[in-house]
Design a protein around this motif. Structure first.
Motif, mmCIF file in Angstrom:
data_model
loop_
_atom_site.group_PDB
_atom_site.id
_atom_site.type_symbol
_atom_site.label_atom_id
_atom_site.label_comp_id
_atom_site.label_asym_id
_atom_site.label_seq_id
_atom_site.Cartn_x
_atom_site.Cartn_y
_atom_site.Cartn_z
ATOM 1 N N SER A 69 0.848 -1.191 0.000
ATOM 2 C CA SER A 69 0.000 0.000 0.000
ATOM 3 C C SER A 69 0.883 1.241 0.000
ATOM 4 O O SER A 69 1.985 1.243 0.565
ATOM 5 C CB SER A 69 -0.935 0.019 1.210
ATOM 6 N N ALA B 220 -4.675 0.179 4.129
ATOM 7 C CA ALA B 220 -3.221 0.362 4.074
ATOM 8 C C ALA B 220 -2.514 -0.508 5.108
ATOM 9 O O ALA B 220 -1.467 -1.106 4.820
ATOM 10 C CB ALA B 220 -2.874 1.831 4.286
ATOM 11 N N ASP B 221 -3.088 -0.596 6.292
ATOM 12 C CA ASP B 221 -2.455 -1.360 7.369
ATOM 13 C C ASP B 221 -2.576 -2.867 7.171
ATOM 14 O O ASP B 221 -1.816 -3.641 7.774
ATOM 15 C CB ASP B 221 -3.065 -0.970 8.722
ATOM 16 N N LYS C 111 3.506 -1.157 4.028
ATOM 17 C CA LYS C 111 2.901 0.164 3.818
ATOM 18 C C LYS C 111 3.999 1.183 3.606
ATOM 19 O O LYS C 111 4.892 1.333 4.448
ATOM 20 C CB LYS C 111 2.019 0.566 5.006
#
Length: 221
Positions: free
Chosen positions: A31, A204-205, A210
């Motif tokens: 991400s 994202a996490d 990331k």
């Protein structure tokens, strides 16, 4: 799977990307986050060969073992169609075509035969829980269903890489959650490689890695 080195991009007097480097492994979900204007979408467009980096002898982009640096437009288009799938915030489905027809379009552009293409499209739509929606047009589908059709379209040519730009940004919370889980099913079941630009911190996490972009550079790569 993806190796980018010395990627810069300038628009007029504004340098949007500053000597960016990125390496992504096969089957990895990465991400990319950061404030608007940080350069995330510009980088994704360059990785997807939709845009070109600044002319720089050091700039290199390799995807699935193929060096794309310096390739002519026609060859880039063919590579993009075969090896890269795209998922955008807005599904970009063609309103006059059914779900099945929308999914098949990239394969038909690649001049693949109709029967195996339609069979593959049905497999993908079934996998995505849309077996009852083959013949429905986009305006007959929910937002989440439209985005899943877009995912099937991105997968129809069995691409090496999926690039997603704010893929859940236009979805309600429940549909977004389903889509996020789908990405990791693709990774787990098909070893799919994904690079996802998102403002959704939950998504994202969830990624294997990331990366944070600020002012055209990664700050934690």
């Amino acid at each position: 799977m993806v190796k980018a080195e010395h990627i810069s991009k300038t628009f007029g007097n504004l340098q949007v990307l500053k000597d960016v480097a990125l390496n992504v492994k096969k089957g990895e979900v990465v991400s990319i986050v950061g404030q608007s204007g940080a350069g995330k979408t510009t980088l994704l467009q360059i990785l997807g060969t939709l845009d070109m980096p600044d002319n720089n002898a050091q700039a290199q982009l390799t995807i699935n073992g193929k060096s794309l640096t310096g390739l002519k437009s026609k060859l880039l288009s063919a590579f993009r169609n075969e090896h890269i799938g795209f998922i955008f915030q807005f599904h970009q489905l063609l309103p006059e075509f059914t779900a099945m027809e929308n999914v098949c379009i990239p394969a038909f552009i690649a001049k693949k035969d109709k029967a195996p293409t339609e069979a593959r499209a049905k497999e993908l739509l079934d996998f995505l829980g849309l077996s009852h929606r083959y013949d429905h047009k986009p305006n007959e589908l929910s937002g989440g269903e439209q985005q899943r059709v877009a995912v099937a379209r991105a997968l129809i040519n069995n691409p090496a890489l999926i690039l997603a730009d704010e893929p859940s940004g236009n979805l309600d919370t429940e549909s977004a959650d389903h889509l996020h889980k789908l990405f990791f099913r693709l990774r787990d079941e098909f070893n799919q490689t994904l690079i996802i630009v998102t403002h959704n911190e939950e998504l994202a996490d969830m990624a294997d890695r990331k990366l944070v972009m600020k002012d055209g550079e990664f700050v934690n790569n």
